[in-house]
Design a protein around this motif. Structure first.
Motif, PDB file in Angstrom:
ATOM      1  N   SER A   1       6.879  -1.670 -33.244  1.00  0.00           N
ATOM      2  CA  SER A   1       5.638  -2.504 -33.924  1.00  0.00           C
ATOM      3  C   SER A   1       4.516  -1.824 -33.327  1.00  0.00           C
ATOM      4  O   SER A   1       3.524  -1.476 -34.265  1.00  0.00           O
ATOM      5  CB  SER A   1       5.898  -3.708 -33.160  1.00  0.00           C
ATOM      6  N   LEU A   2       4.414  -0.943 -32.315  1.00  0.00           N
ATOM      7  CA  LEU A   2       3.325  -0.435 -31.667  1.00  0.00           C
ATOM      8  C   LEU A   2       2.984   0.866 -32.500  1.00  0.00           C
ATOM      9  O   LEU A   2       1.920   1.285 -32.854  1.00  0.00           O
ATOM     10  CB  LEU A   2       3.325  -0.256 -30.149  1.00  0.00           C
TER      11      LEU A   2
ATOM     12  N   MET B   1       2.322   0.131 -36.162  1.00  0.00           N
ATOM     13  CA  MET B   1       0.782  -0.293 -36.473  1.00  0.00           C
ATOM     14  C   MET B   1      -0.034   0.799 -36.525  1.00  0.00           C
ATOM     15  O   MET B   1      -1.389   0.727 -37.225  1.00  0.00           O
ATOM     16  CB  MET B   1       0.341  -1.700 -35.481  1.00  0.00           C
TER      17      MET B   1
ATOM     18  N   PHE C   1       0.805  -6.522 -35.442  1.00  0.00           N
ATOM     19  CA  PHE C   1       1.558  -5.977 -34.072  1.00  0.00           C
ATOM     20  C   PHE C   1       2.448  -7.378 -33.771  1.00  0.00           C
ATOM     21  O   PHE C   1       3.675  -7.222 -33.489  1.00  0.00           O
ATOM     22  CB  PHE C   1       0.699  -5.757 -32.910  1.00  0.00           C
TER      23      PHE C   1
ATOM     24  N   TYR D   1      -5.132  -6.043 -36.597  1.00  0.00           N
ATOM     25  CA  TYR D   1      -4.251  -5.215 -35.855  1.00  0.00           C
ATOM     26  C   TYR D   1      -3.455  -5.982 -35.030  1.00  0.00           C
ATOM     27  O   TYR D   1      -2.004  -5.880 -35.261  1.00  0.00           O
ATOM     28  CB  TYR D   1      -4.937  -4.285 -34.943  1.00  0.00           C
TER      29      TYR D   1
END
Length: 156
Positions: free
Chosen positions: A137-138, A141, A74, A70
């Motif tokens: 990006s958060l 993801m 990210f 993860y």
């Protein structure tokens, strides 16, 4: 790139360059169509940034055979946004040297007042792009995380 050589940094830099190129092409196209006079059209740079970040994360996951930690995914998105925003910011500084009337147009909109300088515009581009990139990006993801990703159950 095979999975042995790919890192979030290399992938982020590669897609950051592509994303910056897309942002520059959009800006030049908007400039030729005289859309730079309307600041509202600058939000499309965020769309270009979102596409670049999603492409970077998707490529990183694909090369890693759908097994992507993860934080590495990210990080890929964050590095992509940093590289793209720095390059686009530097391009904007160079563009204002070539075409100084762009700063007059931005000042006339009175968004920042007549105190707007090229340095403040550069820093505003960096801040807006990097913060948008972190949020994009958060969110991305959540879609691209590995299917076997398990949240932390408890901290002891």
């Amino acid at each position: 790139m095979n999975s042995v050589n790919i890192t979030p940094e290399k992938n982020g830099i590669r897609y950051g360059l592509f994303t910056a190129a897309g942002m520059i092409v959009y800006f030049l196209l908007a400039s030729m169509l005289h859309l730079t006079e309307r600041v509202e059209f600058s939000f499309l740079n965020g769309v270009v940034l979102a596409i670049g970040i999603c492409m970077a994360i998707a490529h990183f996951k694909r090369v890693r055979n759908d097994k992507m930690p993860y934080l590495q995914g990210f990080g890929t998105g964050i590095i992509t946004s940093i590289v793209a925003s720095v390059i686009f910011g530097l391009f904007f500084v160079i563009y204002t040297v070539i075409n100084p009337s762009i700063m007059d147009q931005l000042r006339a909109r009175d968004l920042f007042g007549f105190d707007l300088s090229v340095t403040i515009a550069f820093l505003a581009i960096l801040l807006q792009s990097v913060m948008s990139g972190v949020i994009i990006s958060l969110v991305a993801m959540q879609y691209f995380k590995s299917p076997d990703h398990k949240p932390i159950e408890g901290i002891e």
